[in-house]
Design a protein around this motif. Structure first.
Motif, PDB file in Angstrom:
ATOM      1  N   LEU A 117     -22.432 -10.666 -36.740  1.00 56.08           N
ATOM      2  CA  LEU A 117     -21.333 -10.914 -38.032  1.00 56.08           C
ATOM      3  C   LEU A 117     -21.473  -9.623 -38.701  1.00 56.08           C
ATOM      4  CD1 LEU A 117     -22.166 -14.430 -39.163  1.00 56.08           C
ATOM      5  CD2 LEU A 117     -20.640 -13.861 -37.635  1.00 56.08           C
ATOM      6  N   ALA A 118     -22.550  -8.828 -38.929  1.00 55.63           N
ATOM      7  CA  ALA A 118     -22.577  -7.921 -39.649  1.00 55.63           C
ATOM      8  C   ALA A 118     -21.937  -6.645 -38.994  1.00 55.63           C
ATOM      9  CB  ALA A 118     -23.990  -7.344 -39.943  1.00 55.63           C
ATOM     10  N   ASP A 119     -21.864  -6.558 -37.772  1.00 58.66           N
ATOM     11  CA  ASP A 119     -21.143  -5.683 -37.182  1.00 58.66           C
ATOM     12  C   ASP A 119     -19.528  -5.728 -37.165  1.00 58.66           C
ATOM     13  OD1 ASP A 119     -23.422  -4.429 -36.246  1.00 58.66           O
ATOM     14  OD2 ASP A 119     -23.300  -5.273 -34.115  1.00 58.66           O
ATOM     15  N   ALA A 120     -19.311  -6.986 -37.421  1.00 58.79           N
ATOM     16  CA  ALA A 120     -17.703  -7.277 -37.720  1.00 58.79           C
ATOM     17  C   ALA A 120     -17.370  -7.414 -39.178  1.00 58.79           C
ATOM     18  CB  ALA A 120     -17.626  -8.766 -37.073  1.00 58.79           C
ATOM     19  N   GLY A 121     -18.365  -6.968 -40.089  1.00 57.41           N
ATOM     20  CA  GLY A 121     -18.062  -6.656 -41.503  1.00 57.41           C
ATOM     21  C   GLY A 121     -18.299  -8.180 -42.006  1.00 57.41           C
ATOM     22  N   ILE A 122     -18.777  -9.270 -41.668  1.00 60.96           N
ATOM     23  CA  ILE A 122     -18.868 -10.568 -42.060  1.00 60.96           C
ATOM     24  C   ILE A 122     -20.135 -10.898 -42.722  1.00 60.96           C
ATOM     25  CG2 ILE A 122     -18.792 -13.160 -41.567  1.00 60.96           C
ATOM     26  CD1 ILE A 122     -16.874 -12.336 -39.253  1.00 60.96           C
ATOM     27  N   LEU A 146     -12.602 -24.321 -43.698  1.00 59.33           N
ATOM     28  CA  LEU A 146     -12.097 -24.162 -42.405  1.00 59.33           C
ATOM     29  C   LEU A 146     -11.343 -23.135 -42.243  1.00 59.33           C
ATOM     30  CD1 LEU A 146     -11.274 -27.815 -40.936  1.00 59.33           C
ATOM     31  CD2 LEU A 146     -12.963 -26.167 -40.244  1.00 59.33           C
ATOM     32  N   LYS A 147     -10.173 -22.759 -43.255  1.00 64.60           N
ATOM     33  CA  LYS A 147      -9.392 -21.689 -43.163  1.00 64.60           C
ATOM     34  C   LYS A 147     -10.307 -20.448 -43.114  1.00 64.60           C
ATOM     35  CE  LYS A 147      -5.599 -19.323 -45.533  1.00 64.60           C
ATOM     36  NZ  LYS A 147      -4.589 -19.280 -46.725  1.00 64.60           N
ATOM     37  N   GLU A 148     -11.256 -20.276 -43.963  1.00 64.87           N
ATOM     38  CA  GLU A 148     -12.266 -19.079 -43.886  1.00 64.87           C
ATOM     39  C   GLU A 148     -12.840 -19.046 -42.601  1.00 64.87           C
ATOM     40  OE1 GLU A 148     -14.913 -19.085 -47.171  1.00 64.87           O
ATOM     41  OE2 GLU A 148     -13.050 -18.966 -48.543  1.00 64.87           O
ATOM     42  N   PHE A 149     -13.416 -20.061 -42.113  1.00 65.19           N
ATOM     43  CA  PHE A 149     -13.998 -20.102 -40.690  1.00 65.19           C
ATOM     44  C   PHE A 149     -13.316 -19.374 -39.648  1.00 65.19           C
ATOM     45  CE2 PHE A 149     -16.260 -22.637 -37.225  1.00 65.19           C
ATOM     46  CZ  PHE A 149     -17.141 -21.647 -37.075  1.00 65.19           C
ATOM     47  N   ILE A 150     -11.917 -20.179 -39.467  1.00 65.55           N
ATOM     48  CA  ILE A 150     -10.951 -19.475 -38.498  1.00 65.55           C
ATOM     49  C   ILE A 150     -10.804 -18.111 -38.655  1.00 65.55           C
ATOM     50  CG2 ILE A 150      -8.571 -19.951 -37.650  1.00 65.55           C
ATOM     51  CD1 ILE A 150      -8.951 -23.067 -38.289  1.00 65.55           C
ATOM     52  N   GLY A 151     -10.572 -17.773 -40.124  1.00 70.05           N
ATOM     53  CA  GLY A 151     -10.403 -16.263 -40.315  1.00 70.05           C
ATOM     54  C   GLY A 151     -11.578 -15.475 -39.766  1.00 70.05           C
ATOM     55  N   LEU A 180     -13.858 -16.068 -37.259  1.00 63.40           N
ATOM     56  CA  LEU A 180     -13.453 -16.390 -35.934  1.00 63.40           C
ATOM     57  C   LEU A 180     -12.404 -15.251 -35.399  1.00 63.40           C
ATOM     58  CD1 LEU A 180     -13.788 -20.117 -35.131  1.00 63.40           C
ATOM     59  CD2 LEU A 180     -15.462 -18.470 -34.685  1.00 63.40           C
ATOM     60  N   GLU A 181     -11.476 -15.251 -36.022  1.00 61.96           N
ATOM     61  CA  GLU A 181     -10.173 -13.981 -35.774  1.00 61.96           C
ATOM     62  C   GLU A 181     -10.834 -12.735 -35.985  1.00 61.96           C
ATOM     63  OE1 GLU A 181      -7.455 -15.444 -38.451  1.00 61.96           O
ATOM     64  OE2 GLU A 181      -6.456 -16.783 -36.676  1.00 61.96           O
ATOM     65  N   ARG A 182     -11.517 -12.618 -37.045  1.00 69.00           N
ATOM     66  CA  ARG A 182     -11.962 -11.349 -37.061  1.00 69.00           C
ATOM     67  C   ARG A 182     -13.261 -10.784 -36.059  1.00 69.00           C
ATOM     68  NH1 ARG A 182     -14.020  -9.388 -43.217  1.00 69.00           N
ATOM     69  NH2 ARG A 182     -14.656  -7.037 -42.718  1.00 69.00           N
ATOM     70  N   LEU A 183     -13.839 -11.697 -35.609  1.00 69.07           N
ATOM     71  CA  LEU A 183     -14.906 -11.494 -34.734  1.00 69.07           C
ATOM     72  C   LEU A 183     -14.149 -10.905 -33.240  1.00 69.07           C
ATOM     73  CD1 LEU A 183     -17.471 -14.225 -35.077  1.00 69.07           C
ATOM     74  CD2 LEU A 183     -18.196 -12.033 -35.306  1.00 69.07           C
ATOM     75  N   ARG A 184     -13.389 -11.862 -33.051  1.00 68.55           N
ATOM     76  CA  ARG A 184     -12.362 -11.393 -31.654  1.00 68.55           C
ATOM     77  C   ARG A 184     -12.017 -10.249 -31.846  1.00 68.55           C
ATOM     78  NH1 ARG A 184      -9.537 -16.058 -28.501  1.00 68.55           N
ATOM     79  NH2 ARG A 184     -11.895 -16.372 -27.760  1.00 68.55           N
ATOM     80  N   ARG A 185     -11.242  -9.786 -32.872  1.00 68.11           N
ATOM     81  CA  ARG A 185     -10.695  -8.506 -33.165  1.00 68.11           C
ATOM     82  C   ARG A 185     -11.674  -7.249 -33.280  1.00 68.11           C
ATOM     83  NH1 ARG A 185      -7.803 -10.979 -37.511  1.00 68.11           N
ATOM     84  NH2 ARG A 185      -9.225  -9.704 -38.925  1.00 68.11           N
ATOM     85  N   SER A 186     -13.131  -7.748 -33.409  1.00 66.20           N
ATOM     86  CA  SER A 186     -13.877  -6.710 -33.314  1.00 66.20           C
ATOM     87  C   SER A 186     -14.589  -6.440 -31.863  1.00 66.20           C
ATOM     88  CB  SER A 186     -15.143  -7.012 -34.344  1.00 66.20           C
ATOM     89  OG  SER A 186     -15.832  -8.109 -33.931  1.00 66.20           O
ATOM     90  N   GLY A 187     -14.108  -7.179 -30.993  1.00 66.32           N
ATOM     91  CA  GLY A 187     -14.487  -7.276 -29.614  1.00 66.32           C
ATOM     92  C   GLY A 187     -15.517  -8.249 -29.057  1.00 66.32           C
TER      93      GLY A 187
END
Length: 420
Positions: free
Chosen positions: A163-168, A175-180, A182-189
């Motif tokens: 999470l830290a590596d993705a800036g989270i 739920l909206k924040e949680f899905i956001g 998840l999207e951020r993690l995928r963008r980070s690789g």
């Protein structure tokens, strides 16, 4: 007679029914009476908790010998099949593990388990257990199981470094924040931001989403008929669930929960929705870089499940089984079990020596939160209903057809809801 045990295991496929003795001192004493304890606790913190109870049983019940009838598999998916075959063939163990609540109804209807109301009075359990739990355990004014401990199902676990590596850095509240995230993690690789396993673990995830979108009261109503599965609110919740599943690992249907947890530990996922028994798995893997939070949107809902044991009507050693149940019910037994398994005592008077910070928080939440049952773990629905829900989710995992999932869940509710 238990001579059919190996043959019955073959009836349900390749599942092996492992029967071993784990009784400590005196295990070669041929004068001892064996008590077969049937469980699915084959490894990790679950086996450690069972071993702790077995040691106390040997100490507290002289002349009795613990015999483990264990069938591996998370949530007892395989064990329940083996047990059903054994009971059908009059080959009952002395006691078996079952989730407290509605999961026990079919065994009660089939007269496979004994009424323990007298033992509850003798052992003081009506005063030691929360009134709400006693009410959930009571069927037609009788009680048929003894809870060993309570777990919380609706918890998200994290890999903090991922999470830290993705800036989270902050836990999502909605739920909206949680899905956001998840999207951020995928963008980070991160290919699979959410670690997920098979059938019942997917049902756990769906339930948490439903609690967020419906609230605890309307969620509980799904299993009593007061909330309709074909409502617009449920339709929207299933859409949210479908969106979240898109961020999980594609091999989810082939993984049991410890294997999914391994994805989190190995840094291949950032989140996992799993009950708090996962802490023992983390400890067994010497992994400490995690945190946890209640599933986003669940608020003070405490989705509970209680591992419990029964006395079978076909027990070869009913007195030995009663001594096992008394060990399970004792304050010392509940404390020793919970320390190793990561649960909390069902009793409110059990000591909490050796508990982690998380367990102490869970004890407080158990006393102050809003209790919510779980179909995935048998407190909200019967075993056939649970099987139908798991099958529907398995089909959805392959097809992605949310409309078919909703229809299948509504049909299962119509079939299995018991009218008052």
């Amino acid at each position: 007679m238990r001579t059919t045990r190996r043959a019955l295991a073959a009836v349900v496929g390749a599942t092996a029914l492992l029967v071993t003795s784990a009784c400590g001192p005196g295990e070669d004493d041929t004068a001892a009476s064996t008590v077969e304890v049937f469980t699915w606790w084959a490894g990790g913190g679950e086996k450690a908790g069972l071993d702790a109870l077995a040691g106390l049983f040997t100490e507290s019940c002289p002349g009795q010998r613990f015999e483990s009838g264990v069938v591996p598999g998370g949530a007892g998916v395989d064990a329940k099949q083996v047990l059903a075959a054994r009971l059908q063939h009059n080959d009952a163990p002395d006691t078996f593990q079952v989730h407290a609540g509605a999961e026990l109804l079919d065994h009660i209807d089939a007269d496979q388990v004994r009424d323990l109301s007298a033992e509850y009075r003798t052992w003081g359990l009506r005063d030691a257990l929360p009134a709400g739990l006693v009410a959930d355990l009571t069927v037609n004014d009788r009680i048929y199981s003894v809870p060993a401990g309570v777990h919380r199902a609706n918890v998200v676990w994290t890999n903090d470094q991922v999470l830290a590596d993705a800036g989270i850095l902050v836990a999502p509240k909605t739920l909206k924040e949680f899905i956001g995230n998840l999207e951020r993690l995928r963008r980070s690789g991160v290919e699979s931001p959410l670690a997920l396993g098979r059938d019942w673990t997917q049902l756990m995830l769906l339930e948490s989403v439903l609690i967020s979108d419906l609230g605890p009261k309307r969620f509980s109503g799904l299993f009593t008929g007061t909330t309709k599965w074909d409502s617009r609110a449920v339709e929207l919740a299933i859409e949210d669930y479908a969106r979240i599943v898109e961020f999980s690992n594609t091999d989810r249907d082939s993984l049991d929960w410890p294997e999914a947890t391994r994805l989190l530990i190995d840094g291949k996922a950032g989140y996992q929705l799993m009950g708090d028994w996962v802490t023992a798995e983390m400890a067994a893997n010497t992994f400490s870089g995690y945190d946890s939070f209640t599933f986003p949107g669940n608020g003070m809902a405490f989705q509970w499940l209680a591992d419990s044991f029964v006395l079978t009507t076909g027990a070869a050693n009913p007195e030995g089984a009663r001594c096992w149940l008394e060990t399970v019910a004792s304050p010392r037994g509940q404390q020793a079990f919970s320390v190793r398994k990561g649960s909390i005592p069902a009793r409110t008077d059990a000591p909490t020596d050796g508990f982690t910070d998380y367990q102490l928080e869970a004890v407080a939440d158990w006393r102050s939160g809003t209790p919510v049952p779980s179909c995935a773990h048998g407190s909200a629905c019967s075993q056939p209903w649970q099987n139908a829900a798991n099958a529907a989710l398995g089909a959805f995992s392959t097809s992605g057809d949310a409309t078919a999932l909703r229809s299948a869940l509504a049909a299962a509710a119509k079939q299995f809801i018991r009218q008052p």
